[in-house]
Write a protein that holds these residues in place. Structure first.
Motif, PDB file in Angstrom:
ATOM      1  N   ILE A 148       1.791  26.847  14.380  1.00 31.33           N
ATOM      2  CA  ILE A 148       0.339  26.902  14.184  1.00 31.33           C
ATOM      3  C   ILE A 148      -0.329  27.588  15.375  1.00 31.33           C
ATOM      4  O   ILE A 148      -1.240  28.401  15.221  1.00 31.33           O
ATOM      5  N   ASP A 149       0.154  27.263  16.571  1.00 31.09           N
ATOM      6  CA  ASP A 149      -0.420  27.871  17.769  1.00 31.09           C
ATOM      7  C   ASP A 149      -0.187  29.383  17.769  1.00 31.09           C
ATOM      8  O   ASP A 149      -1.116  30.170  18.007  1.00 31.09           O
ATOM      9  N   LYS A 150       1.031  29.818  17.454  1.00 35.00           N
ATOM     10  CA  LYS A 150       1.367  31.249  17.491  1.00 35.00           C
ATOM     11  C   LYS A 150       0.701  32.030  16.358  1.00 35.00           C
ATOM     12  O   LYS A 150       0.221  33.146  16.561  1.00 35.00           O
ATOM     13  N   SER A 151       0.694  31.451  15.162  1.00 37.70           N
ATOM     14  CA  SER A 151       0.134  32.178  14.014  1.00 37.70           C
ATOM     15  C   SER A 151      -1.388  32.040  13.941  1.00 37.70           C
ATOM     16  O   SER A 151      -2.067  32.865  13.331  1.00 37.70           O
ATOM     17  N   GLY A 152      -1.926  30.965  14.550  1.00 35.78           N
ATOM     18  CA  GLY A 152      -3.365  30.728  14.505  1.00 35.78           C
ATOM     19  C   GLY A 152      -3.866  30.253  13.147  1.00 35.78           C
ATOM     20  O   GLY A 152      -5.069  30.345  12.862  1.00 35.78           O
ATOM     21  N   GLU A 153      -2.977  29.716  12.335  1.00 41.11           N
ATOM     22  CA  GLU A 153      -3.336  29.324  10.967  1.00 41.11           C
ATOM     23  C   GLU A 153      -2.539  28.115  10.495  1.00 41.11           C
ATOM     24  O   GLU A 153      -1.428  27.866  10.970  1.00 41.11           O
ATOM     25  N   CYS A 154      -3.066  27.432   9.492  1.00 38.33           N
ATOM     26  CA  CYS A 154      -2.286  26.431   8.758  1.00 38.33           C
ATOM     27  C   CYS A 154      -3.085  26.021   7.528  1.00 38.33           C
ATOM     28  O   CYS A 154      -4.265  26.362   7.391  1.00 38.33           O
ATOM     29  N   VAL A 155      -2.424  25.296   6.636  1.00 37.64           N
ATOM     30  CA  VAL A 155      -3.111  24.724   5.477  1.00 37.64           C
ATOM     31  C   VAL A 155      -2.992  23.209   5.564  1.00 37.64           C
ATOM     32  O   VAL A 155      -1.903  22.681   5.803  1.00 37.64           O
ATOM     33  N   ILE A 156      -4.133  22.518   5.437  1.00 29.56           N
ATOM     34  CA  ILE A 156      -4.136  21.057   5.342  1.00 29.56           C
ATOM     35  C   ILE A 156      -4.071  20.715   3.854  1.00 29.56           C
ATOM     36  O   ILE A 156      -5.006  21.017   3.109  1.00 29.56           O
ATOM     37  N   ASN A 157      -2.976  20.105   3.429  1.00 26.94           N
ATOM     38  CA  ASN A 157      -2.781  19.750   2.024  1.00 26.94           C
ATOM     39  C   ASN A 157      -2.898  18.232   1.865  1.00 26.94           C
ATOM     40  O   ASN A 157      -2.387  17.472   2.692  1.00 26.94           O
ATOM     41  N   ILE A 158      -3.555  17.791   0.805  1.00 20.43           N
ATOM     42  CA  ILE A 158      -3.696  16.344   0.554  1.00 20.43           C
ATOM     43  C   ILE A 158      -2.705  15.921  -0.526  1.00 20.43           C
ATOM     44  O   ILE A 158      -2.882  16.271  -1.706  1.00 20.43           O
TER      45      ILE A 158
END
Lengths: 186, 186
Positions: free
Chosen positions: B67-77
């Motif tokens: 997440i730190d390197k790509s600068g992205e993520c998805v929060i899934n519920i």
């Protein structure tokens, strides 16, 4: 009828058991000889030891000023039977009223800080403001839990969780499966 | 049997409906052509607009780096029927396995970022890392939700909330009392 739980000290490092599930909490504070209470839902466990909690409090909230100036507050965990009190506290401002009196709550003496606990709640975590670096930009306090108490029974409280738009969710049944966890992941 | 919800876009400012109650979430990420998933419970709504989420991710977690390197993520519920998957993802490391394959989950294409959604989840919030100032000291990411989707039905998902020590709490009944709220406090 007033009801208070019989409580015992708990390790500050263990508060995730009560906070991580995400309940609405009541934050009590004291500044210039006045007590106040607010309802809060935007909080997060940050660390076990030292026991750290992060929470976002809107800056125009009276509690923001009181917690910032005094450097202290108590995070109290109310139970579902207190729903009317939780909503009432969220709908009023401590600038104009004494919320302990208005909602018939008992301010209890804390062990480590001058801010009072709310005796009717299931648990209370006495906190000092540990870091203000995120205050200016995000209204985000980092709190350190100095002392924690929780009801001896029941083991898991019936808490309320806020969905917005006047809708709360009540905590439901437990699913216990410790055998599926590696010890280091508990 | 695989099941996916029928979903629709939702305003990023409305995600508090799903996140504020405090459910365990699955965080999916992508970096150097590899996907990963982690289980996360230490998160917090920070702002409606821009839609900000704060979350603590232990630095030795493989997802932290991704997440730190790509600068992205998805929060899934995820929902309660996915409990075994939730625990399995929490018990394994993406350094060694492909969690999408291992847990038979479908990586879906995101609208705004390269990190994949988890199609089987009830909702997904596509996020970019908006602020890293709290990373060094607290492993605390501030994420901005760029795009959000949620299942059309049911209106409120049956989520799981973690109490620690292998015990989960399932979301319970709703208590709706919008008439008690002042509009500005909803």
């Amino acid at each position: 009828m007033k009801r208070t739980y019989r409580k015992a000290d708990m390790p500050a490092a263990d508060i995730r058991r009560l906070l991580e599930p995400g309940p609405i909490v009541l934050v009590s504070s004291r500044w210039q000889n006045r007590n106040n209470i607010m309802t809060m839902g935007w909080h997060c466990v940050l660390e076990f030891s030292p026991s750290l909690i992060g929470c976002m409090i809107t800056a125009d909230n009276h509690s923001f000023t009181m917690i910032d100036k005094s450097g202290e507050c108590v995070i109290n965990i109310p139970t579902a039977d207190m729903i009317d009190t939780i909503i009432g506290i969220g709908n009023t401002s401590g600038r104009r009223i004494n919320k302990f009196k208005k909602f018939n709550l008992t301010p209890g003496e804390s062990n480590t800080i001058s801010a009072p606990r709310i005796e009717e709640c299931y648990a209370h975590f006495e906190c000092r403001v540990a870091d203000r670096k995120m205050l200016a930009k995000y209204n985000f306090f980092i709190l350190e839990v100095l002392s924690a108490q929780a009801a001896v029974w029941p083991r898991f409280p019936r808490t309320v969780h806020y969905r917005g738009n006047g809708v709360f969710m009540e905590s439901g049944r437990n699913i216990a499966m410790p055998e599926k966890f590696r010890p280091e992941n508990l």
